[in-house]
Scaffold this motif. Structure first.
Motif, PDB file in Angstrom:
ATOM      1  N   GLN A  68       0.835  -1.195   0.000  1.00  0.00           N
ATOM      2  CA  GLN A  68       0.000   0.000   0.000  1.00  0.00           C
ATOM      3  C   GLN A  68       0.874   1.251   0.000  1.00  0.00           C
ATOM      4  OE1 GLN A  68      -3.789   0.182   2.315  1.00  0.00           O
ATOM      5  NE2 GLN A  68      -2.926  -1.565   3.428  1.00  0.00           N
ATOM      6  N   ALA A  69       0.425   2.280  -0.708  1.00  0.00           N
ATOM      7  CA  ALA A  69       1.075   3.588  -0.691  1.00  0.00           C
ATOM      8  C   ALA A  69       0.027   4.602  -1.142  1.00  0.00           C
ATOM      9  CB  ALA A  69       2.294   3.618  -1.604  1.00  0.00           C
ATOM     10  N   TRP A  70      -0.566   5.289  -0.186  1.00  0.00           N
ATOM     11  CA  TRP A  70      -1.654   6.204  -0.542  1.00  0.00           C
ATOM     12  C   TRP A  70      -1.639   7.454   0.328  1.00  0.00           C
ATOM     13  CZ3 TRP A  70      -4.577   6.942   3.762  1.00  0.00           C
ATOM     14  CH2 TRP A  70      -4.742   5.875   4.649  1.00  0.00           C
ATOM     15  N   LEU A  71      -2.307   8.484  -0.181  1.00  0.00           N
ATOM     16  CA  LEU A  71      -2.550   9.690   0.590  1.00  0.00           C
ATOM     17  C   LEU A  71      -4.043   9.976   0.588  1.00  0.00           C
ATOM     18  CD1 LEU A  71      -3.300  12.425  -1.297  1.00  0.00           C
ATOM     19  CD2 LEU A  71      -0.929  12.067  -2.009  1.00  0.00           C
ATOM     20  N   ARG A  72      -4.496  10.593   1.659  1.00  0.00           N
ATOM     21  CA  ARG A  72      -5.896  11.007   1.785  1.00  0.00           C
ATOM     22  C   ARG A  72      -5.920  12.448   2.268  1.00  0.00           C
ATOM     23  NH1 ARG A  72     -10.185  11.366   5.485  1.00  0.00           N
ATOM     24  NH2 ARG A  72     -12.202  10.627   4.679  1.00  0.00           N
ATOM     25  N   TYR A  73      -6.656  13.295   1.540  1.00  0.00           N
ATOM     26  CA  TYR A  73      -6.724  14.704   1.905  1.00  0.00           C
ATOM     27  C   TYR A  73      -8.177  15.101   2.095  1.00  0.00           C
ATOM     28  CZ  TYR A  73      -5.932  19.703   2.081  1.00  0.00           C
ATOM     29  OH  TYR A  73      -5.895  21.013   2.488  1.00  0.00           O
ATOM     30  N   SER A  74      -8.498  15.702   3.241  1.00  0.00           N
ATOM     31  CA  SER A  74      -9.853  16.143   3.554  1.00  0.00           C
ATOM     32  C   SER A  74     -10.015  17.607   3.151  1.00  0.00           C
ATOM     33  CB  SER A  74     -10.132  15.977   5.054  1.00  0.00           C
ATOM     34  OG  SER A  74     -10.034  14.622   5.431  1.00  0.00           O
ATOM     35  N   PHE A  75     -10.840  17.846   2.146  1.00  0.00           N
ATOM     36  CA  PHE A  75     -11.092  19.219   1.721  1.00  0.00           C
ATOM     37  C   PHE A  75     -11.996  19.946   2.709  1.00  0.00           C
ATOM     38  CE2 PHE A  75     -10.225  16.863  -2.196  1.00  0.00           C
ATOM     39  CZ  PHE A  75      -9.212  17.647  -2.739  1.00  0.00           C
ATOM     40  N   THR A  76     -12.970  19.204   3.258  1.00  0.00           N
ATOM     41  CA  THR A  76     -13.895  19.731   4.261  1.00  0.00           C
ATOM     42  C   THR A  76     -14.065  18.644   5.315  1.00  0.00           C
ATOM     43  OG1 THR A  76     -15.956  18.840   3.338  1.00  0.00           O
ATOM     44  CG2 THR A  76     -15.107  20.897   2.362  1.00  0.00           C
ATOM     45  N   PRO A  77     -14.799  18.907   6.401  1.00  0.00           N
ATOM     46  CA  PRO A  77     -15.049  17.836   7.375  1.00  0.00           C
ATOM     47  C   PRO A  77     -15.792  16.640   6.800  1.00  0.00           C
ATOM     48  CG  PRO A  77     -15.490  19.977   8.363  1.00  0.00           C
ATOM     49  CD  PRO A  77     -15.243  20.232   6.904  1.00  0.00           C
ATOM     50  N   ASN A  78     -16.449  16.803   5.640  1.00  0.00           N
ATOM     51  CA  ASN A  78     -17.249  15.717   5.062  1.00  0.00           C
ATOM     52  C   ASN A  78     -16.664  15.114   3.799  1.00  0.00           C
ATOM     53  OD1 ASN A  78     -19.698  17.998   5.974  1.00  0.00           O
ATOM     54  ND2 ASN A  78     -19.535  16.037   7.011  1.00  0.00           N
ATOM     55  N   TRP A  79     -15.889  15.880   3.030  1.00  0.00           N
ATOM     56  CA  TRP A  79     -15.405  15.424   1.722  1.00  0.00           C
ATOM     57  C   TRP A  79     -13.894  15.212   1.751  1.00  0.00           C
ATOM     58  CZ3 TRP A  79     -18.463  13.934  -2.208  1.00  0.00           C
ATOM     59  CH2 TRP A  79     -19.792  14.364  -2.198  1.00  0.00           C
ATOM     60  N   ALA A  80     -13.456  14.100   1.103  1.00  0.00           N
ATOM     61  CA  ALA A  80     -12.023  13.806   1.031  1.00  0.00           C
ATOM     62  C   ALA A  80     -11.721  13.072  -0.268  1.00  0.00           C
ATOM     63  CB  ALA A  80     -11.576  12.964   2.228  1.00  0.00           C
ATOM     64  N   ILE A  81     -10.441  13.074  -0.646  1.00  0.00           N
ATOM     65  CA  ILE A  81      -9.971  12.305  -1.804  1.00  0.00           C
ATOM     66  C   ILE A  81      -8.841  11.395  -1.340  1.00  0.00           C
ATOM     67  CG2 ILE A  81      -8.315  14.073  -2.544  1.00  0.00           C
ATOM     68  CD1 ILE A  81      -8.988  13.243  -5.450  1.00  0.00           C
ATOM     69  N   LYS A  82      -8.819  10.173  -1.855  1.00  0.00           N
ATOM     70  CA  LYS A  82      -7.807   9.183  -1.494  1.00  0.00           C
ATOM     71  C   LYS A  82      -7.213   8.635  -2.783  1.00  0.00           C
ATOM     72  CE  LYS A  82      -7.298   5.107   1.528  1.00  0.00           C
ATOM     73  NZ  LYS A  82      -8.043   4.154   2.393  1.00  0.00           N
ATOM     74  N   LEU A  83      -5.876   8.638  -2.887  1.00  0.00           N
ATOM     75  CA  LEU A  83      -5.194   8.288  -4.128  1.00  0.00           C
ATOM     76  C   LEU A  83      -4.049   7.327  -3.861  1.00  0.00           C
ATOM     77  CD1 LEU A  83      -4.777  11.924  -5.510  1.00  0.00           C
ATOM     78  CD2 LEU A  83      -6.514  10.303  -6.255  1.00  0.00           C
ATOM     79  N   GLY A  84      -3.852   6.367  -4.778  1.00  0.00           N
ATOM     80  CA  GLY A  84      -2.662   5.534  -4.703  1.00  0.00           C
ATOM     81  C   GLY A  84      -2.981   4.058  -4.737  1.00  0.00           C
ATOM     82  N   ARG A  85      -2.079   3.268  -4.170  1.00  0.00           N
ATOM     83  CA  ARG A  85      -2.252   1.814  -4.057  1.00  0.00           C
ATOM     84  C   ARG A  85      -2.888   1.545  -2.694  1.00  0.00           C
ATOM     85  NH1 ARG A  85       2.277  -2.236  -6.079  1.00  0.00           N
ATOM     86  NH2 ARG A  85       1.331  -1.391  -7.991  1.00  0.00           N
ATOM     87  N   LEU A  86      -4.101   1.006  -2.718  1.00  0.00           N
ATOM     88  CA  LEU A  86      -4.868   0.919  -1.482  1.00  0.00           C
ATOM     89  C   LEU A  86      -5.709  -0.352  -1.442  1.00  0.00           C
ATOM     90  CD1 LEU A  86      -7.897   1.967  -2.609  1.00  0.00           C
ATOM     91  CD2 LEU A  86      -6.685   4.129  -2.567  1.00  0.00           C
ATOM     92  N   VAL A  87      -6.155  -0.698  -0.252  1.00  0.00           N
ATOM     93  CA  VAL A  87      -7.042  -1.843  -0.037  1.00  0.00           C
ATOM     94  C   VAL A  87      -8.488  -1.369  -0.110  1.00  0.00           C
ATOM     95  CG1 VAL A  87      -7.847  -3.520   1.669  1.00  0.00           C
ATOM     96  CG2 VAL A  87      -5.399  -3.165   1.323  1.00  0.00           C
ATOM     97  N   LEU A  88      -9.320  -2.101  -0.844  1.00  0.00           N
ATOM     98  CA  LEU A  88     -10.758  -1.874  -0.851  1.00  0.00           C
ATOM     99  C   LEU A  88     -11.389  -3.018  -0.067  1.00  0.00           C
ATOM    100  CD1 LEU A  88     -11.400  -0.817  -4.569  1.00  0.00           C
ATOM    101  CD2 LEU A  88     -11.050   0.659  -2.577  1.00  0.00           C
ATOM    102  N   SER A  89     -11.879  -2.725   1.120  1.00  0.00           N
ATOM    103  CA  SER A  89     -12.424  -3.756   2.011  1.00  0.00           C
ATOM    104  C   SER A  89     -13.724  -3.247   2.612  1.00  0.00           C
ATOM    105  CB  SER A  89     -11.420  -4.094   3.111  1.00  0.00           C
ATOM    106  OG  SER A  89     -11.910  -5.109   3.956  1.00  0.00           O
ATOM    107  N   TYR A  90     -14.822  -3.970   2.347  1.00  0.00           N
ATOM    108  CA  TYR A  90     -16.135  -3.506   2.786  1.00  0.00           C
ATOM    109  C   TYR A  90     -16.954  -4.658   3.357  1.00  0.00           C
ATOM    110  CZ  TYR A  90     -15.069   0.695   0.083  1.00  0.00           C
ATOM    111  OH  TYR A  90     -14.467   1.831  -0.394  1.00  0.00           O
ATOM    112  N   ASP A  91     -17.827  -4.319   4.299  1.00  0.00           N
ATOM    113  CA  ASP A  91     -18.811  -5.242   4.853  1.00  0.00           C
ATOM    114  C   ASP A  91     -18.121  -6.496   5.396  1.00  0.00           C
ATOM    115  OD1 ASP A  91     -20.733  -3.376   3.988  1.00  0.00           O
ATOM    116  OD2 ASP A  91     -20.754  -4.260   1.993  1.00  0.00           O
ATOM    117  N   ASP A  92     -18.569  -7.681   4.985  1.00  0.00           N
ATOM    118  CA  ASP A  92     -17.944  -8.922   5.451  1.00  0.00           C
ATOM    119  C   ASP A  92     -16.828  -9.384   4.527  1.00  0.00           C
ATOM    120  OD1 ASP A  92     -19.480  -9.646   3.288  1.00  0.00           O
ATOM    121  OD2 ASP A  92     -20.397 -11.392   4.240  1.00  0.00           O
TER     122      ASP A  92
END
Length: 365
Positions: free
Chosen positions: A39-63
């Motif tokens: 993994q190698a990623w950055l996440r930047y929050s533009f506002t308290p609610n909105w953000a962007i995440k870029l790079g090599r990352l894990v997508l893991s949801y629910d079960d």
């Protein structure tokens, strides 16, 4: 390694996957290509609610049935993607986008990496609404795979697409928790075959003191062995499939694609054997979802998984497991003809050491 402040988060993870002894002693180089960037990623929050995440990352949801990190494998599953994230009042929305290349091409964009449903393009939306006693989510994912033609010579010919759409929910009811999921797959199974497939699961988990009881029924649609006009075989694509249909990995762990599907009736009991140890017994009864050829029964067999877990210390845990499969003649037909009279079993020992080596909080003036 990670970094986080009010708006910016960074994360870096490397992995080495090798077999003891696969590198010669006193070797100047490791020639087995075992070291990689997980993994190698950055996440930047533009506002308290909105953000962007870029790079090599894990997508893991629910079960982790459709998208997961594949914790059991020596190597983790990652995606090279860009993501837009929104969160507010226990509602979360993730929008992910990927466009994959093999290398920097000056002409064309063909993509010949095909293993494990590697995709050329991906668009994914995942929505989750949580409350005090449960959650429900919705997911849509569209994967584009490279298509080829041989007229007049082999060449790329656009993409074909597979869509996965569905929902997952969990509702705690005092000592009882009800969990379920349902997904549809549409589009193309390959460049020339239409796809129409489904998955559904219902699970009840009951805790009585330190004893846990689980019962689950799962169905993943399959294609009749005699063949059908449409492909009806559901495949859970990028999930942590090892955790669902038996620890011997007979189904959906790199295999069982475009096959007869699976109906899995599952039960588990976990008992405390000490202050920090448990013993679990899992039982699976497997049936083909599609029709078998040659008048064979849809009963594929039964699997028993025994797992002992013990926390040895603050950062150290040990798991010991043994599994036995009682296969039928139908399982032999599904798995290429290996006799069902063969003994099918395995045992394993796993040591997990996971300390937090260093945490440093910087003071801001």
């Amino acid at each position: 390694m990670g970094f986080q402040d009010e708006k910016l988060s960074l994360y870096l993870s490397v992995q080495d996957v090798s077999t003891w002894g696969d590198t010669q002693q006193l070797s100047v180089a490791d020639g087995n290509d075992s070291f990689g960037l997980f993994q190698a990623w950055l996440r930047y929050s533009f506002t308290p609610n909105w953000a962007i995440k870029l790079g090599r990352l894990v997508l893991s949801y629910d079960d982790q049935r459709i998208l997961g990190g594949v914790d059991w494998a020596m190597q983790g599953r990652f995606h090279d993607a860009a993501m837009i994230q929104y969160s507010k009042d226990q509602f979360k929305l993730d929008l992910a986008f990927a466009y994959n290349q093999e290398n920097q091409k000056t002409l064309g964009s063909d993509y010949t990496i095909t293993g494990f449903f590697s995709y050329k393009t991906m668009q994914m939306a995942h929505l989750t609404k949580s409350w005090d006693k449960g959650s429900i989510s919705f997911m849509f994912m569209n994967n584009g795979f490279q298509k080829y033609s041989s007229d007049p010579v082999p060449q790329t010919d656009g993409l074909y697409y597979r869509q996965t759409t569905g929902t997952y929910f969990t509702f705690p009811l005092s000592a009882l928790t009800i969990t379920g999921s349902a997904y549809l797959q549409t589009g193309k199974a390959n460049a020339s075959t239409d796809l129409s497939a489904y998955q559904y699961m219902v699970e009840a988990k009951y805790k009585a003191g330190k004893v846990t009881l689980i019962g689950r029924v799962e169905s993943l649609s399959g294609t009749d062995q005699a063949g059908e006009e449409k492909n009806k075989s559901f495949f859970p694509l990028y999930g942590t499939n090892h955790k669902f249909n038996g620890y011997m990995d007979y189904f959906y762990v790199g295999n069982h694609a475009n096959n007869v599907g699976l109906n899995d009736v599952y039960g588990k009991i976990a008992l405390p054997t000490g202050e920090k140890s448990t013993l679990g017994l899992n039982a699976h009864v497997f049936f083909a979802n599609g029709e078998m050829a040659d008048d064979l029964s849809q009963n594929l067999g039964t699997e028993l998984d025994l797992v002992y877990s013990n926390s040895l210390g603050k950062y150290v845990k040990m798991n010991v497991g043994y599994s036995q499969l009682f296969a039928t003649e139908s399982m032999s037909a599904v798995k290429g003809g290996t006799s069902s009279e063969n003994t099918n079993n395995w045992g394993w020992v796993q040591l997990i050491v996971n300390p937090r080596l260093l945490t440093y909080k910087m003071k801001q003036d």
